[in-house]
Design a protein around this motif. Sequence first.
Motif, PDB file in Angstrom:
ATOM      1  N   VAL A  20     -97.205 -31.564 -22.249  1.00 59.33           N
ATOM      2  CA  VAL A  20     -97.751 -30.320 -21.720  1.00 59.33           C
ATOM      3  C   VAL A  20     -97.730 -30.404 -20.193  1.00 59.33           C
ATOM      4  O   VAL A  20     -98.303 -31.330 -19.610  1.00 59.33           O
TER       5      VAL A  20
ATOM      6  N   HIS B  10     -98.267 -28.164 -16.545  1.00 59.23           N
ATOM      7  CA  HIS B  10     -98.703 -26.974 -15.811  1.00 59.23           C
ATOM      8  C   HIS B  10     -98.091 -27.039 -14.409  1.00 59.23           C
ATOM      9  O   HIS B  10     -98.303 -28.024 -13.689  1.00 59.23           O
TER      10      HIS B  10
ATOM     11  N   LYS C  76     -93.921 -21.686 -24.053  1.00 54.23           N
ATOM     12  CA  LYS C  76     -93.944 -21.508 -22.597  1.00 54.23           C
ATOM     13  C   LYS C  76     -94.795 -20.280 -22.297  1.00 54.23           C
ATOM     14  O   LYS C  76     -94.479 -19.169 -22.716  1.00 54.23           O
TER      15      LYS C  76
ATOM     16  N   GLU D 229     -97.333 -22.781 -18.195  1.00 54.63           N
ATOM     17  CA  GLU D 229     -97.731 -23.858 -19.111  1.00 54.63           C
ATOM     18  C   GLU D 229     -96.595 -24.080 -20.089  1.00 54.63           C
ATOM     19  O   GLU D 229     -96.311 -23.225 -20.928  1.00 54.63           O
TER      20      GLU D 229
ATOM     21  N   THR E  93     -94.913 -26.446 -23.111  1.00 54.99           N
ATOM     22  CA  THR E  93     -95.170 -27.450 -24.143  1.00 54.99           C
ATOM     23  C   THR E  93     -93.857 -27.817 -24.804  1.00 54.99           C
ATOM     24  O   THR E  93     -93.126 -26.952 -25.289  1.00 54.99           O
TER      25      THR E  93
END
Length: 226
Positions: free
Chosen positions: A155, A157, A180, A188, A190
């Motif tokens: 994950v 950011h 996304k 963010e 993933t």
Amino acid sequence: MDTTINFNDVIKNSFLNEFTFGNLSIIDVMLGLLTAFIAGGFIYFIYKMTYRGVLYSPSFNATLLVMTMITCLVIMTISTNVVLSLGMVGALSIVRFRTAIKDPFDVVFMFWAIAAGISSGAGLYFLTLFGAVVVGAVIFMLSRKKHTDTLYLLVIHYYEDGNDEVRRELQQLDYTLKSKIVRKDVVELTAELRLKIDNTAFMNRLNDIEEVRDVSLVQYNGDYAV
């Protein structure tokens, strides 16, 4: 003399006359419960030793032991009377279990506990114990199988300005984009990763990117992550 036997006579002779309960000696009860306890304890031990999920649940494992003994009591109860067995089947049919099973392999242990309780309640003590040893050995051997890689969830950011640099780093990994999410200028992302070894140096490289706010890596088993 009329010797004709109708359907009601057959029912009365073969079924309705069986209302009386059979007898279970205290020895049979003790042997059944003891066998169920031993088999349930063995299931408890195998589950604890072979669990490879993310979150081990002691309460679920204890449930397997108690379930084995309760199933044994149910089988001993319904084996004494046919009518009672039909009534109990009807009563149990309205029960609804709402607990979600996270790991599909947990279903195997639940059926194993029920099967051990049924066989011990039916007086098949050798079958219960011998079957427990065989099934336990198979599960133990399967759990020893080495996996070549491990699934993780990555994950990240970061600000949109760093999209190219983040993508460049991810291209060096064996990953699958899972989601996304863009919140204004913050992204963010993933991704699902497969790592053969615990080499997490790529996290440092991602974190060194100026636009990246934070990077998280969690183990993933396909259903949930912790």
